[in-house]
Design an enzyme around this catalytic site. Structure first.
Site, short mmCIF file in Angstrom:
data_model
loop_
_atom_site.label_atom_id
_atom_site.label_comp_id
_atom_site.label_asym_id
_atom_site.label_seq_id
_atom_site.Cartn_x
_atom_site.Cartn_y
_atom_site.Cartn_z
CG HIS A 197 27.36 2.67 -26.15
ND1 HIS A 197 25.91 3.10 -26.29
CD2 HIS A 197 27.26 1.27 -26.84
CE1 HIS A 197 25.24 2.06 -26.68
NE2 HIS A 197 25.84 1.18 -27.03
CG ASP A 235 23.94 0.44 -32.58
OD1 ASP A 235 24.99 -0.21 -33.33
OD2 ASP A 235 23.41 -0.12 -31.51
CG HIS A 237 22.38 -1.24 -27.95
ND1 HIS A 237 22.95 -1.98 -29.19
CD2 HIS A 237 21.92 -2.26 -27.23
CE1 HIS A 237 22.73 -3.43 -28.82
NE2 HIS A 237 22.01 -3.39 -27.68
CG ASP A 247 22.84 -3.33 -32.96
OD1 ASP A 247 22.42 -2.59 -33.84
OD2 ASP A 247 23.93 -3.28 -31.97
ZN ZN Z 1 24.33 -1.66 -30.74
#
Ligand code: ZN
Length: 614
Positions: A395, A429, A431, A518
């Site tokens: 991120h 991931d 996200h 995740d």
């Molecule tokens: Zn994540």
């Protein structure tokens, strides 16, 4: 000292150099070999499905990656046998056990391919077939060497019949049953012998000759010569040889636990690392390698200098135990970063839950060092490497932290690898890896692909849409695959297969995987329901790209299943990379061709000294 390593292709500089050295050895040790046969070696490796005999190259390397010997093994999947085309030291009698180690490695490979056994030619130790006493002596030494492993010539056939009557030293066909007690079935052996002769001697032997030799295999089972040199039991079992490509280089951050945010709900915690390690280390697939330390330069190559300096200065100024949370976000006046360090946090951050503290910078810097160490291991010849690190990084944008991330280790490692050729980054991931996109969106030499929860409902909410495809020179070199809130492993794989096909089309030289766990069922930050079996299949699918692959740990927060899922992923990745199988669910419009190559050039076995010189 030497190490044994499998060379898959000529994508990386270190592998190109090894192949060139092998070609030199071929030219020097087998002077009668055609130029064409030597020159096509890289193509044989690069296109395993192009030829009926799939070539597998092992090298023994000394210091500075100098090739001291090699073995070229051929695998014929439809007849389930292996053929040792060449095994040779760089110079005659280098000693040091190179020949033995290479031969063991070849046997191991043949076993793992579930071959009925290993065939090869060896010049005869029979004075009636070979007139020169000097050559005869060498041949006897070689056959003695192989006999120690239980490999002996097949007898009572016409295999040693010279094609032209005047020819001296026609080779034996030797068989190694790999230490098992299987007998060699006649009809299968006939097919195998035909395949060997047609492929290696098709242009030299008239069809009638091949028919005659094949028909001469009449014993059922086929018989091997009685032991001539070795008394007692041969060294029957295949002992494992430590071979670089069989291990995943593992770099684990040693200081990650200094970064521990004790806020309730801050799921990015130190136990994540130990939970993964506990499961993956006993697999025996990994080799822990020490962390190397790097300067700030690779970080500043992808992150804004002032941003890097800011994180460092905060770590120096903040009181131990204190956390700085951003609370002012000067989004309108980007030219005027606030003067006060704590207030400035919002200038460099995308959310309000990722704190800065005394230790975050050091932990993040060490994660980068681990990622770069793992990248360097890929350049040194490991096929797979894994940086098990935290905090995560994907991120973190060019000049912003957030989402538990400070420095984008994945992007830094991808950039570090980019001088060797095109790099593909695959972010799996849950996200969206907004940071990686931000860093590479203007570049075409790094393809960034991400499969993630749709930003309509998943963090980071502002980015990860499918119309973000790159900008300027980078237009078309980012692929976002935002997916629905509830998803099964099967549905996930359909998208993964699309992404992998895109990587294959891009012709990446190296793959960097941002591994988030995740996506798992029950993850506190996700909504999907992948189970261990899904991670295994995903790993296999990614491995079947057969690219040098660097894996960087990103998210994954359900401690109870984190390690199991990681183990399944790496088992799959390893299998996909090493086993001979059609790529999983990656249909192409061009099914692999089975080309009988027809032996348009003389095989190495035409020259005295094959398999040779050990
Ligand atoms: Zn994540």
């Amino acid at each position: 000292m030497f190490r044994i390593r499998r060379i898959y292709d000529d994508l990386l500089p270190i592998d190109r150099s090894a192949i060139a050295q092998v070609q030199n050895i071929l030219r020097e040790q087998f002077p009668l070999l055609s130029k064409e046969k030597v020159n096509k070696l890289p193509d044989q490796l690069r296109n395993p499905f192009k030829y009926r005999f799939r070539s597998i190259l092992f090298v023994a390397e000394g210091i500075k990656a100098k090739v001291k010997g090699f073995a070229l093994l051929q695998h014929v999947p439809d007849l389930r046998f292996c053929y040792l085309d060449f095994i040779s030291a760089a110079t005659y009698r280098t000693g040091g056990g190179i020949g033995g180690a290479l031969y063991q490695r070849v046997r191991e490979e043949a076993l793992s391919l579930e071959a009925v056994g290993l065939f090869f030619e060896c010049l005869p130790d029979d004075p009636s077939l070979c007139r020169d006493p000097r050559i005869l002596k060498q041949n006897a030494e070689r056959l003695r060497f192989y006999e120690r492993f239980g490999a002996r010539p097949i007898v009572n056939t016409a295999y040693e019949t010279p094609v032209k009557p005047a020819e001296d030293c026609p080779p034996f066909l030797v068989f190694d049953n790999l230490g098992r007690t299987v007998s060699l079935e006649r009809d299968l052996t006939r097919k195998i012998v035909r395949a060997i002769l047609e492929t290696h001697y098709g242009n030299l032997c008239p069809p009638a000759y091949i028919d005659r030799v094949v028909a001469s295999f009449t014993d059922q089972p086929v018989r091997l010569r009685e032991p001539k040199y070795v008394k007692g039991e041969p060294r029957a079992e295949v002992k494992p040889v430590s071979s670089l490509e069989k291990r995943i280089a593992l770099v684990v951050s040693d200081v990650h636990n200094i970064h521990h945010v004790h806020e309730q709900g801050y799921v990015e915690s130190p136990v994540r690392i130990s939970a993964i390690l506990k499961e993956i280390e006993p697999t025996g697939l990994f080799e822990r390698v020490p962390i190397q330390h790097f300067s700030d330069k690779p970080i500043k190559d992808v992150h804004d200098h002032r941003f890097v300096e800011y994180l460092r200065r905060v770590s120096e100024h903040v009181e131990p135990g204190d956390s700085v949370y951003p609370y002012v976000f000067p989004i309108r006046n980007k030219a005027r970063p606030p003067k006060e360090l704590p207030i400035r946090a919002g200038y460099y951050c995308i959310d309000t839950f990722t704190p800065l503290n005394e230790k975050a910078y050091f932990a993040a810097k060490r994660a980068v060092d681990c990622a770069l160490t793992a990248a360097r291991k890929i350049l040194e010849g490991y096929r797979l490497a894994y940086a098990l690190v935290r905090p995560p990084g994907h991120h973190a944008e060019k000049q912003a932290f957030g989402g538990f991330c400070y420095f984008n280790s994945t992007a830094i490692a991808a950039h570090y690898l980019s001088p060797i050729g095109k790099v593909a980054v695959l972010d799996i991931d849950y996200h969206y890896g907004n940071g990686t996109y931000d860093i590479f969106r203007h570049r075409s030499d790094v393809l960034t692909l991400s499969i993630h929860g749709h930003p309509h409902y998943a963090y980071p909410y502002f980015s990860g849409f499918d119309d973000e495809r790159g900008e300027g020179a980078g237009a078309g070199f980012n692929g976002n695959y935002p997916l629905q809130e509830h998803l099964t492993g099967e549905q996930y794989r359909q998208t993964l297969a699309r992404a992998l096909r895109r990587i294959a089309r891009y012709k990446a030289k190296v793959l960097v995987v941002a591994l988030g766990l995740d996506t798992a069922k029950g993850d506190p930050t996700g909504t999907w329901s992948l189970v261990p079996k899904d991670f295994n299949i995903n790993g296999r699918m990614i491995g079947s790209l057969r690219l040098p692959t660097l894996v960087i740990q990103e998210g994954g927060y359900r401690i109870r299943t984190l390690g199991t899922n990681a183990r399944h992923f790496f088992n799959g990745l390893w299998e996909g990379t090493h086993r001979f199988a059609e790529p999983v669910q990656m249909q192409t419009n061009h099914p692999p061709k089975r080309v009988n190559h027809g032996g348009h050039e003389p095989s190495g076995s035409q020259v005295p000294g094959l398999p040779s010189p050990l």
